[in-house]
Write a protein that holds these residues in place. Structure first.
Motif, mmCIF file in Angstrom:
data_model
loop_
_atom_site.group_PDB
_atom_site.id
_atom_site.type_symbol
_atom_site.label_atom_id
_atom_site.label_comp_id
_atom_site.label_asym_id
_atom_site.label_seq_id
_atom_site.Cartn_x
_atom_site.Cartn_y
_atom_site.Cartn_z
ATOM 1 N N THR A 112 52.998 77.178 13.972
ATOM 2 C CA THR A 112 54.948 77.631 14.470
ATOM 3 C C THR A 112 55.416 77.411 12.880
ATOM 4 O OG1 THR A 112 54.008 74.655 13.567
ATOM 5 C CG2 THR A 112 53.651 74.931 15.986
ATOM 6 N N GLN A 143 53.093 69.774 25.478
ATOM 7 C CA GLN A 143 54.654 70.127 25.411
ATOM 8 C C GLN A 143 54.867 70.386 23.827
ATOM 9 O OE1 GLN A 143 56.486 70.967 27.871
ATOM 10 N NE2 GLN A 143 58.168 71.429 26.610
ATOM 11 N N ASN A 144 54.216 69.552 23.053
ATOM 12 C CA ASN A 144 54.815 69.692 21.287
ATOM 13 C C ASN A 144 54.344 71.237 21.265
ATOM 14 O OD1 ASN A 144 55.715 67.182 20.894
ATOM 15 N ND2 ASN A 144 53.848 66.205 20.287
ATOM 16 N N ASP A 147 57.120 73.507 22.821
ATOM 17 C CA ASP A 147 59.168 72.953 21.999
ATOM 18 C C ASP A 147 58.553 74.129 20.111
ATOM 19 O OD1 ASP A 147 59.398 71.774 23.536
ATOM 20 O OD2 ASP A 147 58.775 69.789 22.674
ATOM 21 N N SER A 150 58.774 77.583 20.948
ATOM 22 C CA SER A 150 60.089 78.149 21.375
ATOM 23 C C SER A 150 61.052 78.325 20.888
ATOM 24 C CB SER A 150 60.699 77.333 22.753
ATOM 25 O OG SER A 150 59.407 77.082 23.635
#
Length: 431
Positions: A112, A143-144, A147, A150
């Motif tokens: 990330t 979902q984390n 995110d 994204s």
């Protein structure tokens, strides 16, 4: 004669049309892959041989990555995939070069932190349009981590894995001090009291005094603080909540003497202190479980993060599979990415990391039946993604890490260091 010739020509035309229908290769629009991370065998399958390059940075995970390649090629025999493992420090430099020059691999790992540096620059292939085109369902992926990969509503990497922060403890040291093992319902105040109770002068510390950013991020956020504002365009570390959180951690060494001093902890390393049986508690990521278990055996215990005034927080982070922009084989690489997000592919890596696929995430814990790893899995429910600035994230992150280092070394007081950090962080964001 003319009528006979016309019939022959018509028959020949019909044959050619039939042959044309038979030879038409299926495309992703003709035969879209099923949702939920599976692909149909012939989806976007090119007629010719195709070669893809796949970069990773962990040699230990290369066997699992190869299993994924082999699994994909069962239905895509015409696709050759070359796997290259590059040490992480070299990987960062390599990706900076190839992503800026458009000479990158077809598929690569990005965590990330790295994603945040490239998503807004046009260096990565946007995946949301491809997913929408094919009806690819992302709901099976964490979902984390979605995110975290994204930007501006667009996904740039298929989540691969994730980690969480938990509390590791040495049962032997707890028993020596006559202290009950941690309860997952404990608070940060109880964590501090437990560390004091486990401390035996000249024998063992209660806590390693870990100054890893995930430790103080988790405490700050559990008490309602933040590292950035909502859109991550401004640093918010110069607050009473952040100051109190850092003071709390520092006081465990300076006031309670239940942890080594900052300089000693930095010199020795929190993992060394814990592995050598010199400290009863350590806050660390799920990625250290395997070496901790190998070293401590049945003496190792795992507990959830303590609860703060606003609940629990366990900073999460994860790797994703991305495609550098401008590749020659985008459709084939996309088919590979969809497979890499599938249940089958992600299960291959469960022995090494926690899969980001919700359907198989629990398989990581199943690799270690002798340990209760429910704390790690439970943390997935309260694991905000590692907070990063909207611009220049690496440089911004380093400003705060440098300030914390000064605090731990005793060369700056907490309010001064955090005020300076916030100013410098915002200066980097503004560049």
């Amino acid at each position: 004669m003319k009528r006979k010739l016309a019939l022959i020509l018509a028959f020949a035309l019909a044959l050619s049309l039939f042959a044309g229908c038979q030879s038409k290769a299926p495309t992703s629009s003709d035969n879209p892959p099923a949702s939920g991370g599976t692909t149909t065998p012939d989806a976007a399958k090119p007629a010719e041989k195709v070669s893809l390059e796949f970069y990773i940075w962990d040699e230990l995970q290369a066997p699992a990555a190869q299993q994924m390649i082999d699994g994909f090629r069962k239905d895509h025999e015409n696709v050759e995939i070359e796997l290259t493992a590059i040490p992480f420090d070299q990987y960062i430099t390599k990706m900076q070069t190839v992503l800026s020059t458009g000479t990158g691999p077809d598929v690569c790992w990005l965590n990330t932190s790295l994603s945040s540096q490239y998503m807004s620059t046009g260096a990565l292939e946007p995946l949301t349009p491809l997913a929408e085109r094919d009806g690819y369902d992302l709901s099976h992926l964490n979902q984390n981590i979605i995110d975290g990969h994204s930007y501006d509503g667009t996904l740039y990497a298929i989540p691969k894995d994730l980690d969480t922060v938990v509390v590791f403890y040495n049962k032997e040291l707890f028993d020596r001090a006559g202290v009950p093992y941690p309860d997952n319902a404990w608070t940060w105040d109880q964590f501090r009291e437990t560390a004091k109770a486990c401390t035996i002068d000249g024998v063992q510390y209660g806590y390693t005094n870990n100054n890893n950013e995930r430790t103080y991020y988790s405490l700050i956020m559990a008490n309602g603080g933040s590292i950035f504002n909502e859109d991550h365009t401004k640093a918010t570390v110069n607050t009473s909540v952040a100051i109190d959180a850092i003071q709390f951690l520092c006081d465990m060494a300076a006031v309670d003497h239940s942890a080594p001093s900052g300089p000693e902890a930095i010199e020795l390393g929190d993992q060394t202190l814990f592995l050598n049986g010199q400290a009863a508690l350590d806050i660390n990521g799920s990625w250290v479980f395997a070496p901790y278990a190998e070293a401590l055996g049945d003496k190792l215990g795992v507990a959830e993060m303590p609860t703060g005034s606003k609940g629990k927080s366990s900073i999460s982070h994860g790797i994703g599979y991305a495609m550098p922009k401008g590749g020659d084989n985008v459709d084939v690489a996309w088919e590979f990415l969809k497979y890499l997000g599938s249940d089958e592919a992600q299960a291959f890596q469960a022995k090494d990391v926690i899969p980001a696929n919700n359907n198989v995430a629990g398989k990581w814990a199943e690799q270690y039946p002798d340990y209760d790893l429910s704390a790690v899995i439970s943390a997935l429910e309260y694991s905000p993604i590692l907070p990063l600035a909207s611009k220049n994230p690496a440089a911004v992150r380093e400003q705060l890490k440098a300030a914390i280092q000064e605090i731990w070394l005793g060369t700056s007081d907490i309010p001064t260091a955090l005020a300076k950090a916030e100013e410098n962080m915002n200066a980097e964001i503004a560049k």
